[in-house]
Design a protein around this motif. Structure first.
Motif, PDB file in Angstrom:
ATOM      1  N   THR A 145       4.170  10.173  34.806  1.00  0.00           N
ATOM      2  CA  THR A 145       3.342   8.964  34.783  1.00  0.00           C
ATOM      3  C   THR A 145       3.825   8.032  33.693  1.00  0.00           C
ATOM      4  O   THR A 145       4.483   8.443  32.746  1.00  0.00           O
ATOM      5  CB  THR A 145       1.867   9.314  34.514  1.00  0.00           C
ATOM      6  OG1 THR A 145       1.783   9.925  33.230  1.00  0.00           O
ATOM      7  CG2 THR A 145       1.327  10.248  35.568  1.00  0.00           C
ATOM      8  N   LEU A 146       3.480   6.776  33.853  1.00  0.00           N
ATOM      9  CA  LEU A 146       3.826   5.784  32.838  1.00  0.00           C
ATOM     10  C   LEU A 146       2.850   5.861  31.676  1.00  0.00           C
ATOM     11  O   LEU A 146       1.705   6.288  31.838  1.00  0.00           O
ATOM     12  CB  LEU A 146       3.766   4.384  33.433  1.00  0.00           C
ATOM     13  CG  LEU A 146       4.893   4.031  34.422  1.00  0.00           C
ATOM     14  CD1 LEU A 146       4.594   2.662  35.014  1.00  0.00           C
ATOM     15  CD2 LEU A 146       6.239   4.016  33.750  1.00  0.00           C
ATOM     16  N   GLN A 194      -1.090   5.050  31.886  1.00  0.00           N
ATOM     17  CA  GLN A 194      -1.472   5.150  33.293  1.00  0.00           C
ATOM     18  C   GLN A 194      -2.846   5.796  33.383  1.00  0.00           C
ATOM     19  O   GLN A 194      -3.053   6.915  32.937  1.00  0.00           O
ATOM     20  CB  GLN A 194      -0.416   5.967  34.057  1.00  0.00           C
ATOM     21  CG  GLN A 194      -0.786   6.229  35.498  1.00  0.00           C
ATOM     22  CD  GLN A 194      -0.813   4.925  36.264  1.00  0.00           C
ATOM     23  OE1 GLN A 194      -0.018   4.048  36.002  1.00  0.00           O
ATOM     24  NE2 GLN A 194      -1.725   4.786  37.186  1.00  0.00           N
ATOM     25  N   GLU A 234      11.932   6.708  30.149  1.00  0.00           N
ATOM     26  CA  GLU A 234      11.401   6.609  31.507  1.00  0.00           C
ATOM     27  C   GLU A 234      12.531   6.453  32.523  1.00  0.00           C
ATOM     28  O   GLU A 234      13.648   6.049  32.173  1.00  0.00           O
ATOM     29  CB  GLU A 234      10.455   5.420  31.604  1.00  0.00           C
ATOM     30  CG  GLU A 234       9.163   5.585  30.832  1.00  0.00           C
ATOM     31  CD  GLU A 234       8.318   6.724  31.374  1.00  0.00           C
ATOM     32  OE1 GLU A 234       8.243   6.876  32.603  1.00  0.00           O
ATOM     33  OE2 GLU A 234       7.740   7.471  30.559  1.00  0.00           O
ATOM     34  N   ALA A 265      12.662   4.382  39.480  1.00  0.00           N
ATOM     35  CA  ALA A 265      11.535   3.535  39.898  1.00  0.00           C
ATOM     36  C   ALA A 265      12.094   2.324  40.626  1.00  0.00           C
ATOM     37  O   ALA A 265      13.214   1.881  40.355  1.00  0.00           O
ATOM     38  CB  ALA A 265      10.726   3.097  38.682  1.00  0.00           C
ATOM     39  N   SER A 304      10.295   7.877  42.430  1.00  0.00           N
ATOM     40  CA  SER A 304       9.200   8.588  41.770  1.00  0.00           C
ATOM     41  C   SER A 304       8.146   7.618  41.245  1.00  0.00           C
ATOM     42  O   SER A 304       7.051   8.037  40.866  1.00  0.00           O
ATOM     43  CB  SER A 304       9.750   9.423  40.596  1.00  0.00           C
ATOM     44  OG  SER A 304      10.361   8.567  39.630  1.00  0.00           O
ATOM     45  N   GLU A 305       8.488   6.362  41.223  1.00  0.00           N
ATOM     46  CA  GLU A 305       7.577   5.337  40.715  1.00  0.00           C
ATOM     47  C   GLU A 305       7.711   4.112  41.620  1.00  0.00           C
ATOM     48  O   GLU A 305       8.795   3.535  41.743  1.00  0.00           O
ATOM     49  CB  GLU A 305       7.942   5.008  39.272  1.00  0.00           C
ATOM     50  CG  GLU A 305       6.969   4.096  38.555  1.00  0.00           C
ATOM     51  CD  GLU A 305       7.440   3.847  37.128  1.00  0.00           C
ATOM     52  OE1 GLU A 305       7.426   2.675  36.711  1.00  0.00           O
ATOM     53  OE2 GLU A 305       7.835   4.812  36.440  1.00  0.00           O
ATOM     54  N   HIS A 330       6.606   0.319  42.874  1.00  0.00           N
ATOM     55  CA  HIS A 330       5.995  -0.957  42.511  1.00  0.00           C
ATOM     56  C   HIS A 330       6.107  -1.892  43.713  1.00  0.00           C
ATOM     57  O   HIS A 330       7.213  -2.200  44.167  1.00  0.00           O
ATOM     58  CB  HIS A 330       6.696  -1.578  41.303  1.00  0.00           C
ATOM     59  CG  HIS A 330       6.584  -0.756  40.055  1.00  0.00           C
ATOM     60  ND1 HIS A 330       5.614  -0.987  39.107  1.00  0.00           N
ATOM     61  CD2 HIS A 330       7.313   0.307  39.617  1.00  0.00           C
ATOM     62  CE1 HIS A 330       5.756  -0.103  38.127  1.00  0.00           C
ATOM     63  NE2 HIS A 330       6.779   0.692  38.413  1.00  0.00           N
ATOM     64  N   ALA A 387       3.987  10.155  43.905  1.00  0.00           N
ATOM     65  CA  ALA A 387       4.656   9.086  43.161  1.00  0.00           C
ATOM     66  C   ALA A 387       3.621   8.227  42.447  1.00  0.00           C
ATOM     67  O   ALA A 387       2.479   8.088  42.896  1.00  0.00           O
ATOM     68  CB  ALA A 387       5.490   8.215  44.107  1.00  0.00           C
ATOM     69  N   VAL A 388       4.028   7.660  41.348  1.00  0.00           N
ATOM     70  CA  VAL A 388       3.174   6.708  40.637  1.00  0.00           C
ATOM     71  C   VAL A 388       3.190   5.397  41.414  1.00  0.00           C
ATOM     72  O   VAL A 388       4.250   4.874  41.749  1.00  0.00           O
ATOM     73  CB  VAL A 388       3.685   6.494  39.200  1.00  0.00           C
ATOM     74  CG1 VAL A 388       2.843   5.442  38.496  1.00  0.00           C
ATOM     75  CG2 VAL A 388       3.668   7.803  38.441  1.00  0.00           C
TER      76      VAL A 388
END
Length: 568
Positions: A13-14, A17, A55, A191, A207-208, A210, A227-228
């Motif tokens: 996770t970021l 988050q 990250e 990401a 995995s991330e 946006h 995934a985030v």
């Protein structure tokens, strides 16, 4: 089957988050974590503890994600303006694939990165990620020359992956390049920031995730429980932007279509309906040409302090909306003309459409010619109004309008050059005028306006006037009004206080509106049969069988020409 390490399941996770990933239970639909905005993901101005150096690298799409436009569509028009024969070459380039098309376009034009319409919130978030040490890679289907120009301008990307000859980085092909980059840099996860359904294969391996979009529908398609998930909202297609693109304030010019009916005193139900329909048709046609003009001039508009706020230039309206909007406007105009207006009007509307399109694409860059074409388009509106209502337009009115609108066209160029002079520029790339031309324009422009007043005075002193108006004293009073208004417009322009469009100035200026109302009242007074005491000697009227403000009078066929012809 073993899974690619880049696409392996991750629960990372970021920082900050608030909604960590939640594994879906058997038989349930995965419910990915949701972040309402980028502000919930990062803390601008974070401390050392907020560093994102460890990250996964963040791959960023360009078109529609980082910038609120598509550079491919933007490149087509400049390429066509360079050489019209490229219109025939475009299908040939496309037949070799999109990568070949992009290579041909990028070899001819490179966007000015400093003027591109950025998605400001996304850009601010990316700058914060960069400031906190995160690796950013620009991964785009745009040609490498364009991507490198953007990366160089922003100065925050560590690497660039872009379309090259034979390699169109879109969808699965982009994913392959991202995976290769990750293997080269020993990254197990990555990401991705994107904006379209073409990015779904990349999101499935990230995995991330946006998602940059105006709605959550794309976000739901990309959602994965392992995934985030982040949603970066941007403005969608806005009706206000479409309306602004049509420039409805410019429809005021089309009031000239009503001039033959009003000045000819032919106010019947039929002529009023025909005139209003003609007004609507010309307004739709003019708006279609304005849309085309904004598409053609989008690059130049972005360098302009005021025109940069136009929808296409600002990115509030996608370029792809332009062609269907033009088709809808012109289709409606043609349909109304075919169903309800005379063939003569259709012919004049066709001439107007061809002329104004030629002006937008070519003639506006021709010295002096552009001014005469602008003045001619105003006069053409008057002629078309006469064709729509069946009221002939005389040489007097055409001469008056040509001189008056030539003066207004020159004052428009004067205002543009004055702004450039104040900015220290010598000229502009999309016009043939230089700031050194200000002196001669300042001489020719007012003189042309004064000639219009002279034409009006000659008409008032002619026999033609007496056959249409009973009170010439009222028309004489219009002369100083017009003279005052023209002089004032040029004074305002000389003081650098004039909008670059005199029509916009006239609509907003209280003095201009007052002058217009007074002129209209004087025209009505000139047509009435009442003569104020003491002015009878100025009223040598030829007797007529009937009189009144809106009565059409016939005269001998050998009578001299009138300001506006009479319906027979």
């Amino acid at each position: 089957m073993s899974r690619d390490p880049v696409a392996s399941e991750s629960t990372a996770t970021l920082p900050n988050q608030t909604n960590p990933p939640v594994a879906a239970s058997s038989g349930d639909t995965p419910r990915p974590p949701v972040a309402e905005s980028a502000a919930r993901v990062t803390v601008p101005g974070g401390t050392a503890e907020d560093s994102l150096a460890g990250e996964p690298p963040l791959f960023v799409d360009l078109d529609g994600t980082l910038v609120a436009t598509d550079l491919l569509y933007e490149a087509v028009i400049p390429v066509l303006r360079q050489d019209w024969r490229n219109l025939c070459r475009l299908p040939q380039w496309l037949s070799r694939g999109k990568a070949a098309l992009k290579a041909e376009l990028s070899a001819r034009v490179v966007p000015d990165a400093a003027t591109l319409p950025w998605n400001e919130e996304v850009l601010a978030w990316l700058k914060d990620q960069h400031a906190r040490g995160r690796t950013l890679v620009l991964a785009t289907a745009s040609p490498v020359a364009w991507a490198e120009a953007v990366a160089e301008h922003l100065g925050m990307f560590d690497d660039v992956l872009a379309t090259r000859p034979g390699e169109n980085l879109r969808g699965l092909r982009k994913l392959e390049f991202i995976r290769a980059w990750c293997r080269e840099h020993d990254c197990d996860q990555f990401a991705y920031v994107g904006d379209s359904s073409a990015d779904l294969p990349v999101w499935q391996a990230a995995s991330e995730i946006h998602v940059v979009s105006s709605t959550e529908s794309l976000y739901r398609k990309a959602a994965r429980a392992d995934a985030v998930m982040m949603h970066h909202p941007v403005a969608g297609l806005r009706p206000r932007a479409i309306l602004k693109c049509l420039r409805p304030h410019q429809w005021a010019k089309n009031v000239l279509l009503l001039a033959p009916m009003l000045l000819g005193q032919v106010l019947t139900a039929a002529t009023v309906i025909q005139a209003l329909l003609a007004f609507g048709v010309f307004s739709l046609t003019a708006s279609a040409v304005y849309v085309l003009n904004d598409l053609v001039d989008v690059s130049a508009d972005r360098r302009h302090p005021r025109k940069c706020r136009r929808p296409f230039a600002a990115g509030t309206l996608p370029l792809t909306a332009g062609p269907p909007l033009i088709a809808a406007l012109l289709g409606t105009a043609v349909l109304v003309t075919w169903l309800a207006l005379p063939p003569a009007f259709a012919a004049w509307m066709g001439i107007y459409l061809v002329t104004t399109t030629a002006y937008s694409l070519w003639l506006k860059r021709k010295l002096i010619v552009d001014v005469f074409v602008l003045a001619g388009l105003y006069t053409l509106r008057i002629i078309a109004g006469g064709a729509a209502t069946g009221v002939p337009v005389s040489e007097w009115l055409m001469a008056f309008s040509m001189f008056l609108f030539t003066s207004l066209a020159f004052v428009k160029r004067y205002a543009e050059l004055s702004r450039l002079d104040d900015e220290g520029a010598e000229g502009t790339r999309d016009r043939s005028y230089l700031v050194t031309d200000l002196g001669i324009i300042e001489s020719i422009g007012p003189a042309s306006g004064y000639l219009a007043v002279l034409v009006l005075a000659l008409y008032i002193n002619s026999d033609a006037m007496r056959q249409n108006y009973r009170n010439p004293w009222a028309l004489w009073m219009i002369c100083p009004l017009v003279l005052y208004w023209i002089t004032r417009v040029w004074f305002v322009a000389r003081r650098r206080k004039l909008s670059e469009d005199p029509v916009v100035f006239a609509l907003k200026d209280p003095v201009s509106r007052l002058v217009g109302v007074c002129a209209a009242l004087l025209i009505i007074a000139a047509a009435t049969s009442t003569v104020p005491a003491g002015l009878a000697r100025l009223n040598p009227v030829v007797p007529r069988e009937a009189s009144g403000p809106f009565v059409n009078h016939t005269t001998d066929v050998d009578a001299p020409p009138e300001l506006v012809g009479r319906q027979r």
